[in-house]
Design a protein around this motif. Structure first.
Motif, short mmCIF file in Angstrom:
data_model
loop_
_atom_site.label_atom_id
_atom_site.label_comp_id
_atom_site.label_asym_id
_atom_site.label_seq_id
_atom_site.Cartn_x
_atom_site.Cartn_y
_atom_site.Cartn_z
N GLY A 1 0.78 -1.24 0.00
CA GLY A 1 0.00 0.00 0.00
C GLY A 1 0.81 1.29 0.00
O GLY A 1 0.23 2.38 0.06
N PHE A 2 2.15 1.20 -0.05
CA PHE A 2 2.95 2.43 0.09
C PHE A 2 2.60 3.52 -0.91
O PHE A 2 2.60 4.71 -0.55
CB PHE A 2 4.45 2.10 0.03
N ASP B 1 8.94 7.84 -2.95
CA ASP B 1 10.20 8.46 -2.51
C ASP B 1 9.92 9.83 -1.87
O ASP B 1 10.49 10.16 -0.82
CB ASP B 1 11.13 8.62 -3.72
N GLN B 2 9.01 10.57 -2.49
CA GLN B 2 8.69 11.90 -1.93
C GLN B 2 8.05 11.80 -0.55
O GLN B 2 8.16 12.71 0.25
CB GLN B 2 7.75 12.65 -2.89
N SER B 3 7.41 10.65 -0.25
CA SER B 3 6.79 10.51 1.07
C SER B 3 7.82 10.24 2.17
O SER B 3 7.49 10.27 3.35
CB SER B 3 5.75 9.38 1.05
N GLY B 4 9.05 9.97 1.78
CA GLY B 4 10.15 9.87 2.75
C GLY B 4 10.28 8.54 3.45
O GLY B 4 11.04 8.42 4.42
N VAL B 5 9.58 7.49 2.99
CA VAL B 5 9.66 6.21 3.72
C VAL B 5 10.80 5.31 3.25
O VAL B 5 11.20 4.39 3.97
CB VAL B 5 8.33 5.40 3.63
N LEU B 6 11.32 5.54 2.05
CA LEU B 6 12.23 4.55 1.46
C LEU B 6 13.60 4.50 2.14
O LEU B 6 14.15 5.53 2.52
CB LEU B 6 12.41 4.85 -0.03
N ASP B 7 14.13 3.30 2.25
CA ASP B 7 15.51 3.11 2.70
C ASP B 7 15.97 1.73 2.22
O ASP B 7 15.25 1.05 1.49
CB ASP B 7 15.65 3.26 4.23
N LYS C 1 18.93 3.11 -6.62
CA LYS C 1 20.38 3.24 -6.38
C LYS C 1 20.64 4.16 -5.18
O LYS C 1 21.46 3.86 -4.31
CB LYS C 1 21.04 3.82 -7.64
N LYS C 2 19.92 5.28 -5.14
CA LYS C 2 20.12 6.27 -4.06
C LYS C 2 19.91 5.64 -2.68
O LYS C 2 20.67 5.89 -1.75
CB LYS C 2 19.13 7.42 -4.27
N HIS C 3 18.88 4.78 -2.57
CA HIS C 3 18.56 4.20 -1.25
C HIS C 3 19.15 2.81 -1.05
O HIS C 3 19.04 2.26 0.04
CB HIS C 3 17.04 4.10 -1.09
#
Ligand SMILES: [Zn+2]
Length: 499
Positions: free
Chosen positions: A202-203, A247-253, A273-275
């Motif tokens: 659901g992200f 990504d804009q929601s800030g949850v990714l890692d 790649k960034k995360h």
């Protein structure tokens, strides 16, 4: 002294620091759950079991980074279905499994993987309809001997079968409380072989006020793998893409492990790649259900192949043998690469992709995707003894196993060529046969005994399938597929009739 096994004179597939694989004739000493020594002529310690490997290829165990392991009873029923049709007949009907059904499907699914040399799986378990379902599934996983990241899934649920009605809020009801209880009691097994992760699709649709508490709960529970189906979040040409929005929601890692991701853009790949986000490609399911080509693991144009790996996805749909995924993915990618040039009357000057890169996707890259790259996925001193012994002289492997052992595994092998499977120093398949499994108290409450061999498991699966089929017969699957189309925002104008 820990128990020890000495593998004598095997042809071992050893990764170097650059992920290049050499085939070296050597001994391997296993002590306890780890590889203690790799060298020629290791003397056998007192009490060690010595296995003559002079006609064996010793491979790292395969790593499957996306698999719904419970699905055994549903084998054979999705042969001619696209993804949204399968979502009704396979995914939604997971809700029909009671905890006992979940136990048998899971145990047989894990044993099929062991039979095919998979020693580690990231299990996207969407029969987590209660803590009891999860406990039975974990008990089965432990019994099989496989190493697993058991991703407890929070997913959409059917609230009525007549008419078919779906609650799309995967976080509704008791799911998070049940998940927390299961997560807090992990890792499972004396050796911590089954850890708990989280599965949630659901992200892309999650409002920020829900995302923050969810992520803080996952942090509090020290969840190391968060797995997500990245399928049809957006069709070609959509901007921003679903992954850009997440990504804009800030949850990714780097705990995120996406499945499929087939239609990703360069911007999507840059986010991965960034995360350090990993992607599991599942070639059989993706190709059979017509989800796009080539699969992400062979999108070398995007520059993130080292973040990719293979998964089986649905063993209800295809085999659970990771080298099958490697082979089908490789051949599909080569075909897709050549076709645009063939269409213009040209020939490609050389084939694309190598069997070595494909072998890495099936082993060490998968281990990194499961956040276990330092523990498994390759043969090295100090790593877990997760090993597969292939018979070099079998009808399929003969000659090829000498000329190019990796090609023999990727292009020629089947589970029938696997003589022995070892997970964490424990032999789970020997002389080509699965060994009986031992059940814990949870498993004994289902089976009524503490030990089961494969024929006993198969018999229970068949009985469970019969009960499920009776329930499925009463459901209007055309209506179910229509509700899935609504859920996926698939309109009739988007569907193309292809002869
Ligand atoms: Zn899946």
């Amino acid at each position: 002294m820990p128990s020890s096994i000495l593998l004598k004179n095997g042809t071992a597939l050893i990764h170097d620091a650059n992920d290049h694989v050499d085939a070296l004739v050597t001994d391997i000493l296993i002590e306890g759950d780890k590889i203690a020594k790799i060298a020629k002529d290791i003397p056998a310690p007192a009490g060690a079991e010595v296995i003559d490997c002079s006609d064996k290829l010793v491979s790292p165990g395969f790593v499957d980074t996306h698999h719904h392991v419970w699905q055994t009873q549903y084998k054979g029923r999705h042969a001619n279905e696209t993804l949204w049709q399968y979502m009704a007949t396979g995914n939604l009907t997971s809700q029909l499994l009671n905890p006992t059904d979940a136990f048998w499907g899971q145990l047989a699914g894990c044993m099929e993987m062991i039979h095919g040399g998979t020693t580690t799986v990231v299990d996207y378990c969407h029969v987590t309809y209660s803590g009891e379902h999860a406990r039975k599934a974990i008990s089965a996983t432990l019994a099989s001997g496989i190493r697993s990241v058991f991703c407890y899934a929070a997913m959409a649920k059917v609230t009525s079968w007549k008419p078919v009605t779906i609650d799309l809020n995967g976080l509704a009801g008791n799911v998070m409380a049940d998940f927390e209880d299961v997560a807090k009691k992990g890792p499972y097994g004396d050796d911590g072989r089954v850890t708990v992760g989280f599965g949630f699709d659901g992200f892309p649709f999650l409002p920020k006020e829900y995302a923050a508490p969810l992520m803080s709960k996952l942090n509090e529970l020290k969840i190391e793998v968060i797995t997500v189906h990245h399928t049809w979040w957006d069709l070609a040409g959509t901007s921003p893409t679903g992954l850009e929005k997440v990504d804009q929601s800030g949850v990714l890692d780097n705990r995120f492990l996406l499945a499929h991701s087939g239609n990703s853009t360069q911007a999507d790949a840059d986010i991965m790649k960034k995360h350090g986000i990993h992607v599991s490609s599942t070639p059989s399911t993706e190709m059979q259900m017509e989800m796009g080509l080539p699969v992400m693991a062979f999108r070398t144009d995007l520059g993130i192949q080292n973040l990719c790996s293979f998964g089986v996805d649905c063993h209800s749909n295809n085999s659970a043998y990771i080298p099958d995924e490697a082979r089908i993915g490789l051949q599909g990618a080569r075909a897709a690469r050549a076709q645009p040039h063939l269409d213009k009357g040209k020939l490609v000057s050389q084939v694309g992709h190598t069997v070595e890169e494909t072998f890495n996707l099936a082993t060490i890259f998968g281990a990194r995707g499961a956040k276990m790259g330092d523990k498994t996925g390759s043969i090295a001193e100090g790593k877990l003894a997760d090993l597969v012994l292939f018979d070099m002289s079998s009808p399929a492997m003969v000659a090829g196993s000498i000329h190019n052992p990796i090609a023999a595994i990727i292009l020629h092998s089947s589970p029938a060529d696997i003589d022995t499977v070892i997970v964490g120093g424990q032999i789970r398949k020997r002389t080509s046969k699965l060994l009986p499994v031992k059940l814990d108290v949870e498993g004994q409450s289902v089976a009524g005994k503490d030990r089961l061999d494969w024929p006993g498991v198969a018999k229970a699966v068949v009985k469970s399938r019969e009960g499920l089929q009776k329930q499925i017969d009463g459901i209007d699957m055309v209506e179910g597929a229509d509700r899935v189309k609504d859920w996926f925002h698939i309109t009739d104008s988007m569907l193309v009739d292809v002869p």
